[in-house]
Design an enzyme around this catalytic site. Structure first.
Site, PDB file in Angstrom:
ATOM      1  CG  PHE A 296      19.088 -72.163   6.180  1.00  0.00           C
ATOM      2  CD1 PHE A 296      19.272 -70.781   6.164  1.00  0.00           C
ATOM      3  CD2 PHE A 296      20.017 -72.939   6.855  1.00  0.00           C
ATOM      4  CE1 PHE A 296      20.338 -70.186   6.823  1.00  0.00           C
ATOM      5  CE2 PHE A 296      21.085 -72.362   7.523  1.00  0.00           C
ATOM      6  CZ  PHE A 296      21.253 -70.978   7.501  1.00  0.00           C
ATOM      7  CD  GLN A 297      23.878 -72.397   5.409  1.00  0.00           C
ATOM      8  OE1 GLN A 297      24.120 -73.578   5.662  1.00  0.00           O
ATOM      9  NE2 GLN A 297      24.576 -71.397   5.902  1.00  0.00           N
TER      10      GLN A 297
ATOM     11  CD  GLU B 279      33.447 -72.082   3.157  1.00  0.00           C
ATOM     12  OE1 GLU B 279      33.709 -70.860   3.078  1.00  0.00           O
ATOM     13  OE2 GLU B 279      32.690 -72.558   4.045  1.00  0.00           O
TER      14      GLU B 279
ATOM     15  CG  MET C 114      49.431 -55.473 -12.788  1.00  0.00           C
ATOM     16  SD  MET C 114      51.009 -55.120 -13.599  1.00  0.00           S
ATOM     17  CE  MET C 114      51.791 -56.726 -13.525  1.00  0.00           C
TER      18      MET C 114
ATOM     19  CE  LYS D 285      22.198 -82.548   7.739  1.00  0.00           C
ATOM     20  NZ  LYS D 285      21.790 -81.422   8.595  1.00  0.00           N
TER      21      LYS D 285
HETATM   22  C1  LIG Z   1      40.364 -61.160  -7.036  1.00  0.00           C
HETATM   23  C2  LIG Z   1      40.976 -60.123  -7.896  1.00  0.00           C
HETATM   24  N1  LIG Z   1      40.525 -58.852  -7.840  1.00  0.00           N
HETATM   25  C3  LIG Z   1      41.090 -57.893  -8.616  1.00  0.00           C
HETATM   26  C4  LIG Z   1      42.107 -58.207  -9.481  1.00  0.00           C
HETATM   27  C5  LIG Z   1      42.726 -57.126 -10.357  1.00  0.00           C
HETATM   28  N2  LIG Z   1      44.130 -56.939  -9.988  1.00  0.00           N
HETATM   29  C6  LIG Z   1      45.148 -57.496 -10.630  1.00  0.00           C
HETATM   30  S1  LIG Z   1      46.630 -57.187  -9.965  1.00  0.00           S
HETATM   31  C7  LIG Z   1      45.932 -56.219  -8.783  1.00  0.00           C
HETATM   32  C8  LIG Z   1      46.790 -55.547  -7.742  1.00  0.00           C
HETATM   33  C9  LIG Z   1      47.463 -56.503  -6.865  1.00  0.00           C
HETATM   34  O1  LIG Z   1      48.006 -55.797  -5.788  1.00  0.00           O
HETATM   35  P1  LIG Z   1      49.079 -56.431  -4.833  1.00  0.00           P
HETATM   36  O2  LIG Z   1      48.614 -57.726  -4.298  1.00  0.00           O
HETATM   37  O3  LIG Z   1      49.458 -55.415  -3.824  1.00  0.00           O
HETATM   38  O4  LIG Z   1      50.287 -56.765  -5.815  1.00  0.00           O
HETATM   39  P2  LIG Z   1      51.270 -55.801  -6.625  1.00  0.00           P
HETATM   40  O5  LIG Z   1      50.725 -55.645  -7.998  1.00  0.00           O
HETATM   41  O6  LIG Z   1      51.355 -54.505  -5.888  1.00  0.00           O
HETATM   42  O7  LIG Z   1      52.573 -56.533  -6.641  1.00  0.00           O
HETATM   43  C10 LIG Z   1      44.539 -56.169  -8.928  1.00  0.00           C
HETATM   44  C11 LIG Z   1      43.627 -55.381  -8.075  1.00  0.00           C
HETATM   45  C12 LIG Z   1      42.515 -59.562  -9.517  1.00  0.00           C
HETATM   46  N3  LIG Z   1      43.476 -59.985 -10.347  1.00  0.00           N
HETATM   47  N4  LIG Z   1      41.958 -60.483  -8.706  1.00  0.00           N
END
Ligand SMILES: Cc1ncc(C[n+]2csc(CCOP(=O)(O)OP(=O)(O)O)c2C)c(N)n1
Length: 575
Positions: free
Chosen positions: A116-117, A54, A480, A166
């Site tokens: 449920f749910q 979803e 990042m 529902k």
């Molecule tokens: C759902 C979620 N969990 C954690 C983060 C924290 N976060 C920001 S950037 C990142 C790394 C992203 O890794 P990747 O998709 O490999 O991209 P890159 O930075 O290597 O280009 C994380 C864990 C986030 N923004 N969103």
């Protein structure tokens, strides 16, 4: 008396969607929404795209909305179906994306019994929707649906939720779709205050260092033409946020691109050293302002926004202008034309000089492919084939490099998660964008971490015949976060290593019925990208990139946004 038609609540939901001109919706069925899925089987003109999660359905609806300018529709069952939608709803809330989310709820006599749910999804989403309704009486459905679309798309856009018990879906109704909405408490502005426009024009004509700071509101407010006319009429340099990308052509000479944490030094300097910030449909996000007390210290502020709550929220606006941006910008241009020629040529020369001195750049040495080079190659290949390209991204370094290196000259051609920064947004948003604009080439620049959050939607892309190209910037890390650990946590790389090899993305793509390509060095890049663009089906290009490459320029969190760290020079020194 207008004619009514007898039908079930479930059928009524679909008739409402048809009346609203919805052509596609995204969702997954389950117990509490089954009557409405049964109505889908009975027949509707609305195409239903079956997602695999979803959250994916929600991001697809967002991608659809951002690509088309229409309201996106997502559908889910109660409980886990509804909670899986929450991230997408929050994302839409932060980025003002118009969504109508329809969830099934347990039977009305079971509500409050931990059935449920059963979850209280209107309660859970209360802080992240513009409005929500729990429908227990089928007679309320048409008015609620009418109001839901109205609220989602008018004023500052955003998500709404309609949770339908529902038994309300199963009950009979004398259906008639209302012509009007009756919402006494919802009166978004439709006009602008003329004296404020006149004051804004005077301030612009008197300014020595004016700068436009444009955001996503320009796209949502359908005010791109008006912005361009204004910029050209008064020779105003403009910076454009991540969410606004495309609202003014990137290649327009007065567009100085993105300010903020990974924006250019010249855009940040233009904003910070100006004496008049003309903010348009933007919200002084902390990723743009950096340390707020040091942000544009010498500037007065004109703030144009449809949402009065944004004006003065972060930064005091000397001249607030609340109202539809399309109208406001057109009026401002008129007032400026009547007021004579602004005289800020020296400032224009200065900003241009900064652009010349501090372009985006990256070191090309080293054995591994640079992620920026992969993005530039995808950009150039796409541009050589068609003008109709839509870009989506995940969240992380690759997103920021996409912001820096992809050129978007058309509105609604760059779709990304700005406010919430939702990893996993890119692939489902691309699928939704493709559903909205089937003739466009849709390219998702993704990260390997992001891919693994929503990659199962490749099955949706393959089976629903919504082909997209995924350019996977695979650096083997949560890049990042790795960058922050390297720069600010003494290189303690805690729990950020993913590896380049697991999973094998090309094989995974093939397993989902898509084409998969692996690129390990520069020589393989162009041919793999070409093959992906030519595949005629969804394709994933897994580009193994240098894991150590960091995203520059960078304004460290909490620093003044004028203090931009540039990419290291060839000797490795950071300026
Ligand atoms: C759902 C979620 N969990 C954690 C983060 C924290 N976060 C920001 S950037 C990142 C790394 C992203 O890794 P990747 O998709 O490999 O991209 P890159 O930075 O290597 O280009 C994380 C864990 C986030 N923004 N969103």
């Amino acid at each position: 008396m207008t004619k009514t038609t007898k039908m079930l609540g479930s059928d009524a939901i679909l008739r409402c969607l048809e009346h609203e001109g919805v052509d596609v919706m995204f969702g997954i069925p389950g117990g509490a929404i089954l009557p409405t899925y049964d109505a889908i089987a009975r027949g509707t003109t609305v195409r239903h795209v079956l997602a695999r999660h979803e959250q994916g359905a929600g991001h697809m609806a967002e991608g659809y909305a951002r690509a088309s300018g229409k309201v996106g529709v997502a559908m889910a069952t109660s409980g886990p179906g509804a909670t899986n939608l929450v991230t997408a709803i929050a994302d839409a809330w932060m980025d003002s994306t118009p969504l109508v989310c329809i969830t099934g709820q347990v039977r009305s006599d079971l509500i409050g019994t931990d059935a449920f749910q059963e979850v209280d999804i209107t309660g859970i989403t209360m802080p992240i929707v513009k409005h929500s309704w729990l429908v227990q009486d089928v007679r309320e459905l048409p008015a609620v649906m009418k109001a839901a679309f109205h609220v989602a798309r008018t004023g500052r856009q955003g998500p709404v939720l309609v949770d339908v018990a529902k038994d309300a879906q199963e009950a009979e109704i004398d259906f008639r779709y209302p012509d009007d909405v009756d919402l006494p408490g919802w009166k978004p502005p439709t006009k602008v205050h003329r004296p404020q426009i006149a004051e804004a024009a005077r301030a612009i004509l008197a300014a020595e260092r004016p700068v436009i700071y444009a955001g996503g509101g320009v796209l949502n407010g359908d005010a791109c033409d008006e912005l361009r006319t204004l910029v050209e009429a008064a020779d105003l340099p403009a910076v454009v946020t991540l969410m606004g990308k495309g609202c003014l052509p990137d290649s327009h000479p007065l567009n100085y691109g993105a300010p903020g944490m990974h924006g250019s030094k010249y855009a940040n300097w233009a904003l910070n050293k100006s004496d008049l910030v003309i903010a348009v449909g933007t919200r002084f996000d902390d990723r743009v302002t950096g340390k707020l007390s040091a942000f544009a210290p010498g500037a007065r502020v004109i703030h144009f926004d449809i949402d009065a709550a944004e004006v003065g929220k972060i930064r005091h606006a000397e001249i607030p202008v609340v109202g539809p941006l399309k109208l406001a910008l057109a009026e401002l241009t008129k007032a400026l034309r009547e007021g004579g020629k602004p005289g800020h040529d020296a400032w224009l020369r200065q900003v241009e000089e900064w652009r010349r001195l501090f372009p985006y750049r990256y070191g090309k040495s080293g054995t591994m492919l640079k992620p920026q080079a992969a993005i530039e190659a995808a950009r150039d290949l796409a541009a050589s084939r068609t003008e109709d390209v839509l870009w989506t991204t995940g969240v992380g370094q690759h997103q920021m490099w996409a912001m820096q290196y992809v050129v978007c000259d058309k509105p609604r051609s760059f779709i990304t998660s700005g406010g919430l920064g939702t990893m996993g947004y890119g692939i489902p948003a691309a699928i939704g964008a493709k559903a909205a604009r089937p003739d466009a080439t849709v390219v998702c620049i993704d990260g390997d971490g992001c891919f693994q959050m929503t990659g199962q939607e490749l099955a949706t892309a393959a089976l629903e015949r919504l082909p997209i190209v995924v350019v996977l910037i695979n650096n083997g890390w949560l890049g990042m976060v790795r960058q922050w650990q390297e720069m600010f946590y003494a290189e303690r790389f805690s729990e950020t290593h993913l590896t380049h090899q697991v999973p094998d993305y090309a094989q995974l793509a093939e397993a989902y019925g898509c084409a998969g390509f692996t690129v390990r060095d520069e020589e393989e890049l162009e041919s793999a990208l070409e093959a992906a663009f030519d595949a005629g089906r969804t394709a994933v290009v897994d580009v193994h990139c240098d894991p150590e490459e960091k995203c520059f320029p960078m304004v460290p969190a909490g620093a003044a946004s004028v203090d931009v760290l540039e990419a290291p020079d060839e000797e490795g020194a950071i300026a």
